[in-house]
Design an enzyme around this catalytic site. Structure first.
Site, PDB file in Angstrom:
ATOM      1  N   GLY A 164      63.492  13.567  75.563  1.00 32.80           N
ATOM      2  CA  GLY A 164      62.329  13.204  76.205  1.00 32.80           C
ATOM      3  C   GLY A 164      61.401  14.512  76.184  1.00 32.80           C
ATOM      4  N   GLN A 165      60.428  14.586  77.091  1.00 34.25           N
ATOM      5  CA  GLN A 165      59.625  15.772  77.457  1.00 34.25           C
ATOM      6  C   GLN A 165      60.384  16.654  78.274  1.00 34.25           C
ATOM      7  OE1 GLN A 165      59.032  12.474  78.439  1.00 34.25           O
ATOM      8  NE2 GLN A 165      57.077  12.079  78.108  1.00 34.25           N
TER       9      GLN A 165
END
Ligand code: G3D
Length: 173
Positions: free
Chosen positions: A63-64
């Site tokens: 993810g981020q």
């Protein structure tokens, strides 16, 4: 079951992309208990002692979010990896595949068994375990034990079987 973390305790590490269902799973395991989170340690949402000897530490990967440099410390005593995927999110399978591959390339995880939890099986659009297995390229992992199990963290389905299988894999590896 209790909470806490002992650095020397064998670990089962729960990983997966954000939104895969790790917190939900942990909450299900901790039903009726107060969960302690340790923001100082990193992105783990909690550590749970499954029994006197085994603890479960949870991490978001991919993810981020960026992994903290010290996350590798937790791999030292890792006896099994549980990798949670959202089986209803076909669009993020490639990302999950890459995250899993990256984790499993860690030297400290060499030969460590992996349980893939194809979560959210309660949703009508969820992929079958065969589809998830193919999407994650699981058959390419020939140098370790791996298994895949469908589950619903939300409904508490498949979790008991998954942890029973994890214990068996640890004993066999
Ligand atoms: P994470 O800890 O891996 O980031 P969460 O993921 O446990 O926060 O779950 C992300 C979202 O998926 C949550 O919904 C949660 O309720 C949902 N979810 C988790 N497990 C299941 C499941 O087995 N079935 C279904 N249908 N949903 C699930 P929200 O809406 O709170 O973002």
């Amino acid at each position: 079951m209790g909470q806490g973390h002992s650095a020397s305790a064998p670990q089962v590490i729960l990983m997966g992309l954000d939104s895969a269902g790790k917190s939900t799973l942990l909450a299900k395991l901790l039903t009726g208990q107060v969960m302690e989170t340790s923001p100082t340690i990193g992105f783990n949402v909690g550590t749970l002692n499954l029994d006197k000897k085994t603890s479960l530490t949870v991490w978001d990967v991919g993810g981020q979010k960026h992994m903290r440099p010290n996350w590798r410390l937790y791999l030292d005593d890792c006896e099994a990896l549980i990798f949670v995927v959202d089986s209803s999110d076909q669009g993020r399978m490639a990302e999950a595949k890459a995250a899993l591959k990256k984790i499993l390339s860690e030297e400290k995880l060499r030969g460590v068994p992996v349980m893939v939890l194809a979560n959210k099986k309660d949703l009508p659009n969820s992929m079958t375990i065969r589809e998830v297995s193919t999407s994650l390229d699981l058959p390419s992992y020939t140098d370790r034990l791996w298994e895949i199990q469908a589950c619903s963290a939300l409904k508490g389905l498949g979790l008991q079987q998954a942890f029973t299988s994890v214990n068996k894999m640890i004993k066999r590896s």
